[in-house]
Design a protein around this motif. Structure first.
Motif, PDB file in Angstrom:
ATOM      1  N   ALA A  34       4.195 -40.709 -49.013  1.00 45.10           N
ATOM      2  CA  ALA A  34       4.632 -41.655 -47.984  1.00 45.10           C
ATOM      3  C   ALA A  34       3.869 -42.971 -48.077  1.00 45.10           C
ATOM      4  CB  ALA A  34       4.439 -41.036 -46.599  1.00 45.10           C
ATOM      5  N   ILE A  35       2.552 -42.894 -48.266  1.00 44.97           N
ATOM      6  CA  ILE A  35       1.722 -44.102 -48.334  1.00 44.97           C
ATOM      7  C   ILE A  35       2.077 -44.948 -49.553  1.00 44.97           C
ATOM      8  CG2 ILE A  35      -0.643 -44.957 -48.682  1.00 44.97           C
ATOM      9  CD1 ILE A  35      -1.592 -42.551 -47.009  1.00 44.97           C
ATOM     10  N   THR A  36       2.180 -44.292 -50.705  1.00 45.86           N
ATOM     11  CA  THR A  36       2.500 -45.044 -51.927  1.00 45.86           C
ATOM     12  C   THR A  36       3.930 -45.584 -51.883  1.00 45.86           C
ATOM     13  OG1 THR A  36       3.057 -42.931 -53.026  1.00 45.86           O
ATOM     14  CG2 THR A  36       0.844 -43.826 -53.391  1.00 45.86           C
ATOM     15  N   GLY A  37       4.828 -44.856 -51.214  1.00 47.34           N
ATOM     16  CA  GLY A  37       6.200 -45.337 -51.066  1.00 47.34           C
ATOM     17  C   GLY A  37       6.262 -46.587 -50.210  1.00 47.34           C
ATOM     18  N   ILE A  38       5.527 -46.580 -49.105  1.00 45.39           N
ATOM     19  CA  ILE A  38       5.497 -47.745 -48.213  1.00 45.39           C
ATOM     20  C   ILE A  38       4.878 -48.944 -48.924  1.00 45.39           C
ATOM     21  CG2 ILE A  38       4.447 -48.693 -46.120  1.00 45.39           C
ATOM     22  CD1 ILE A  38       4.723 -45.843 -44.912  1.00 45.39           C
ATOM     23  N   LEU A  39       3.747 -48.721 -49.579  1.00 44.73           N
ATOM     24  CA  LEU A  39       3.072 -49.824 -50.267  1.00 44.73           C
ATOM     25  C   LEU A  39       3.899 -50.345 -51.443  1.00 44.73           C
ATOM     26  CD1 LEU A  39      -0.645 -48.590 -50.345  1.00 44.73           C
ATOM     27  CD2 LEU A  39       0.287 -50.471 -48.985  1.00 44.73           C
ATOM     28  N   GLY A  40       4.419 -49.417 -52.243  1.00 37.22           N
ATOM     29  CA  GLY A  40       5.132 -49.820 -53.450  1.00 37.22           C
ATOM     30  C   GLY A  40       6.484 -50.433 -53.175  1.00 37.22           C
ATOM     31  N   PHE A  41       7.336 -49.693 -52.447  1.00 39.89           N
ATOM     32  CA  PHE A  41       8.719 -50.146 -52.287  1.00 39.89           C
ATOM     33  C   PHE A  41       8.893 -51.127 -51.136  1.00 39.89           C
ATOM     34  CE2 PHE A  41      13.242 -49.629 -51.139  1.00 39.89           C
ATOM     35  CZ  PHE A  41      13.806 -49.925 -52.372  1.00 39.89           C
ATOM     36  N   MET A  42       8.125 -50.952 -50.051  1.00 39.68           N
ATOM     37  CA  MET A  42       8.345 -51.784 -48.869  1.00 39.68           C
ATOM     38  C   MET A  42       7.418 -52.997 -48.782  1.00 39.68           C
ATOM     39  SD  MET A  42       9.017 -48.749 -46.065  1.00 39.68           S
ATOM     40  CE  MET A  42       9.487 -49.906 -44.777  1.00 39.68           C
ATOM     41  N   VAL A  43       6.254 -52.920 -49.432  1.00 42.77           N
ATOM     42  CA  VAL A  43       5.287 -54.030 -49.347  1.00 42.77           C
ATOM     43  C   VAL A  43       5.294 -54.872 -50.624  1.00 42.77           C
ATOM     44  CG1 VAL A  43       2.861 -54.660 -49.068  1.00 42.77           C
ATOM     45  CG2 VAL A  43       3.823 -52.781 -47.713  1.00 42.77           C
ATOM     46  N   TYR A  44       5.007 -54.257 -51.760  1.00 43.18           N
ATOM     47  CA  TYR A  44       4.841 -55.015 -52.999  1.00 43.18           C
ATOM     48  C   TYR A  44       6.159 -55.399 -53.668  1.00 43.18           C
ATOM     49  CZ  TYR A  44      -0.241 -54.683 -53.363  1.00 43.18           C
ATOM     50  OH  TYR A  44      -1.590 -54.838 -53.157  1.00 43.18           O
TER      51      TYR A  44
ATOM     52  N   LEU B 207       3.909 -51.314 -60.292  1.00 41.12           N
ATOM     53  CA  LEU B 207       4.254 -50.275 -61.263  1.00 41.12           C
ATOM     54  C   LEU B 207       3.381 -49.035 -61.075  1.00 41.12           C
ATOM     55  CD1 LEU B 207       5.719 -49.229 -63.779  1.00 41.12           C
ATOM     56  CD2 LEU B 207       4.078 -50.511 -65.173  1.00 41.12           C
ATOM     57  N   LEU B 208       2.080 -49.249 -60.899  1.00 42.41           N
ATOM     58  CA  LEU B 208       1.165 -48.122 -60.715  1.00 42.41           C
ATOM     59  C   LEU B 208       1.472 -47.348 -59.434  1.00 42.41           C
ATOM     60  CD1 LEU B 208      -2.214 -49.731 -61.865  1.00 42.41           C
ATOM     61  CD2 LEU B 208      -0.753 -48.145 -63.143  1.00 42.41           C
ATOM     62  N   LEU B 209       1.885 -48.066 -58.402  1.00 42.49           N
ATOM     63  CA  LEU B 209       2.297 -47.400 -57.169  1.00 42.49           C
ATOM     64  C   LEU B 209       3.547 -46.552 -57.394  1.00 42.49           C
ATOM     65  CD1 LEU B 209       1.646 -50.260 -54.591  1.00 42.49           C
ATOM     66  CD2 LEU B 209       0.527 -48.016 -54.605  1.00 42.49           C
ATOM     67  N   GLU B 210       4.430 -47.032 -58.259  1.00 43.91           N
ATOM     68  CA  GLU B 210       5.625 -46.243 -58.598  1.00 43.91           C
ATOM     69  C   GLU B 210       5.221 -44.961 -59.330  1.00 43.91           C
ATOM     70  OE1 GLU B 210      10.007 -47.233 -58.270  1.00 43.91           O
ATOM     71  OE2 GLU B 210       8.152 -47.402 -57.157  1.00 43.91           O
ATOM     72  N   PHE B 211       4.225 -45.074 -60.217  1.00 48.10           N
ATOM     73  CA  PHE B 211       3.698 -43.874 -60.876  1.00 48.10           C
ATOM     74  C   PHE B 211       3.186 -42.885 -59.829  1.00 48.10           C
ATOM     75  CE2 PHE B 211       2.261 -46.224 -65.015  1.00 48.10           C
ATOM     76  CZ  PHE B 211       3.587 -46.412 -65.353  1.00 48.10           C
ATOM     77  N   ALA B 212       2.433 -43.416 -58.858  1.00 49.60           N
ATOM     78  CA  ALA B 212       1.848 -42.572 -57.817  1.00 49.60           C
ATOM     79  C   ALA B 212       2.922 -41.895 -56.974  1.00 49.60           C
ATOM     80  CB  ALA B 212       0.923 -43.398 -56.925  1.00 49.60           C
ATOM     81  N   ILE B 213       4.031 -42.611 -56.719  1.00 47.12           N
ATOM     82  CA  ILE B 213       5.141 -42.018 -55.969  1.00 47.12           C
ATOM     83  C   ILE B 213       5.735 -40.855 -56.755  1.00 47.12           C
ATOM     84  CG2 ILE B 213       7.422 -42.408 -54.973  1.00 47.12           C
ATOM     85  CD1 ILE B 213       6.629 -45.386 -54.673  1.00 47.12           C
ATOM     86  N   VAL B 214       5.955 -41.067 -58.051  1.00 48.32           N
ATOM     87  CA  VAL B 214       6.537 -40.018 -58.904  1.00 48.32           C
ATOM     88  C   VAL B 214       5.651 -38.775 -58.905  1.00 48.32           C
ATOM     89  CG1 VAL B 214       7.132 -39.392 -61.276  1.00 48.32           C
ATOM     90  CG2 VAL B 214       7.770 -41.649 -60.394  1.00 48.32           C
ATOM     91  N   ILE B 215       4.351 -38.988 -59.124  1.00 48.67           N
ATOM     92  CA  ILE B 215       3.416 -37.851 -59.209  1.00 48.67           C
ATOM     93  C   ILE B 215       3.322 -37.113 -57.879  1.00 48.67           C
ATOM     94  CG2 ILE B 215       0.988 -37.225 -59.541  1.00 48.67           C
ATOM     95  CD1 ILE B 215       0.840 -39.607 -61.534  1.00 48.67           C
ATOM     96  N   SER B 216       3.156 -37.857 -56.791  1.00 51.34           N
ATOM     97  CA  SER B 216       3.005 -37.219 -55.477  1.00 51.34           C
ATOM     98  C   SER B 216       4.291 -36.533 -55.040  1.00 51.34           C
ATOM     99  CB  SER B 216       2.544 -38.242 -54.430  1.00 51.34           C
ATOM    100  OG  SER B 216       3.418 -39.345 -54.360  1.00 51.34           O
TER     101      SER B 216
ATOM    102  N   GLU C 157       1.508 -61.247 -62.647  1.00 52.61           N
ATOM    103  CA  GLU C 157       1.551 -60.040 -63.479  1.00 52.61           C
ATOM    104  C   GLU C 157       0.671 -58.925 -62.926  1.00 52.61           C
ATOM    105  OE1 GLU C 157       0.713 -58.494 -68.045  1.00 52.61           O
ATOM    106  OE2 GLU C 157       0.497 -60.630 -67.575  1.00 52.61           O
ATOM    107  N   SER C 158      -0.512 -59.264 -62.446  1.00 53.53           N
ATOM    108  CA  SER C 158      -1.415 -58.236 -61.904  1.00 53.53           C
ATOM    109  C   SER C 158      -0.788 -57.525 -60.715  1.00 53.53           C
ATOM    110  CB  SER C 158      -2.753 -58.865 -61.485  1.00 53.53           C
ATOM    111  OG  SER C 158      -3.419 -59.394 -62.607  1.00 53.53           O
ATOM    112  N   LYS C 159      -0.156 -58.297 -59.831  1.00 51.80           N
ATOM    113  CA  LYS C 159       0.508 -57.701 -58.668  1.00 51.80           C
ATOM    114  C   LYS C 159       1.707 -56.856 -59.118  1.00 51.80           C
ATOM    115  CE  LYS C 159       0.518 -59.945 -54.809  1.00 51.80           C
ATOM    116  NZ  LYS C 159       0.787 -60.908 -53.697  1.00 51.80           N
ATOM    117  N   ALA C 160       2.415 -57.324 -60.147  1.00 51.80           N
ATOM    118  CA  ALA C 160       3.546 -56.563 -60.673  1.00 51.80           C
ATOM    119  C   ALA C 160       3.080 -55.219 -61.244  1.00 51.80           C
ATOM    120  CB  ALA C 160       4.272 -57.368 -61.750  1.00 51.80           C
ATOM    121  N   ARG C 161       1.922 -55.226 -61.876  1.00 50.01           N
ATOM    122  CA  ARG C 161       1.391 -53.976 -62.438  1.00 50.01           C
ATOM    123  C   ARG C 161       0.902 -53.039 -61.335  1.00 50.01           C
ATOM    124  NH1 ARG C 161       1.603 -53.827 -67.718  1.00 50.01           N
ATOM    125  NH2 ARG C 161       1.781 -55.797 -68.887  1.00 50.01           N
ATOM    126  N   ILE C 162       0.415 -53.596 -60.228  1.00 54.38           N
ATOM    127  CA  ILE C 162       0.069 -52.755 -59.079  1.00 54.38           C
ATOM    128  C   ILE C 162       1.331 -52.077 -58.550  1.00 54.38           C
ATOM    129  CG2 ILE C 162      -0.715 -52.782 -56.676  1.00 54.38           C
ATOM    130  CD1 ILE C 162      -2.655 -55.033 -57.468  1.00 54.38           C
TER     131      ILE C 162
END
Length: 235
Positions: A25-35, A63-72, A56-61
């Motif tokens: 839930a946290i990574t979903g909110i940060l990744g999809f709704m915030v970044y 991406l990493l949040l998307e990884f975290a969503i997939v794993i969690s 680019e750095s923010k874009a990679r964050i």
């Protein structure tokens, strides 16, 4: 193994499930709704391309949040299966499989984000070609999440059913979760049928309420014991 020991083990499994669900839930909110909206601008691939280069750095964050969503998401599905498999094997398999499908859908989005970052920051191709590719990838990302609503909703059905049937959690929690699943599926059909419905986003509100209620219950209470259920049924 005594009944008390079994219940303690069940509570531990429930709380670990809750931790993975909370992380999702946290990574979903940060990744999809915030970044996401800070990088990918709907209807403006030129600005999106500029963001992918300049931020680019923010874009990679993102991406990493998307990884975290997939794993969690994957781990949440696996631990829900572990939590329910002993008494509701068929439903637990359904819940686990559909949860893994959710993770695979989001993985498509992650692949597209990674591709967009790579294309935007490469020295190959004309600017016009990059814009077209970024636009295409942005559509894939949006539709992965959009059409993914089918399985985001479907995995809530067995979850809610088990809660209602087992009585190890509040029965209304199960009902709200099932209602949320129905809302997700209907909302997805409405969105892709081309029907203009201003209240469409509110159809997913029960799912949001139900999922956060589930997370809280798993973390705080875990699961009801058989003694509590038996006392409740005797009343």
């Amino acid at each position: 193994m005594t009944q008390n020991t079994e219940h303690k083990k069940l509570i531990k499994t429930a709380r670990i499930t809750g931790v993975w669900y909370l992380l999702m839930a946290i990574t979903g909110i940060l990744g999809f709704m915030v970044y996401h909206s800070q990088i990918f601008v709907s209807g403006n691939p030129e600005q999106t391309l500029a963001n992918l280069v300049e931020l680019e750095s923010k874009a990679r964050i993102r991406l990493l949040l998307e990884f975290a969503i997939v794993i969690s998401q994957a781990l949440t599905a696996v631990w829900f299966f572990k939590l329910f498999k002993d008494n509701y094997e068929w439903e637990a398999w359904t819940l686990g499989i559909w949860g893994i499908v959710n993770a695979l859908v989001i993985l498509i989005s992650a692949i597209s984000i990674a591709s967009a970052i790579g294309i935007a920051n490469s020295d190959l191709g004309a600017m016009e070609d990059k814009v077209l590719l970024i636009q295409m990838l942005h559509h894939i990302i949006s539709n992965a999440w959009g059409i993914g609503g089918l399985f985001f909703g479907l995995w809530l059905f067995p979850m809610g059913y088990i809660v209602i049937k087992s009585e190890r959690m509040p029965i209304w929690l199960g009902r709200v979760i099932v209602l949320g699943g129905i809302g997700y599926v209907i909302s997805t059909f409405i969105r892709y049928s081309g029907i203009e419905f201003s209240f469409n986003k509110y159809l997913m509100l029960p799912a949001t309420i139900g999922e956060f209620w589930m997370i809280g219950y798993l973390l705080i209470f875990g699961m009801r014991s058989n003694d509590i259920i038996n006392k409740k049924n005797l009343k």
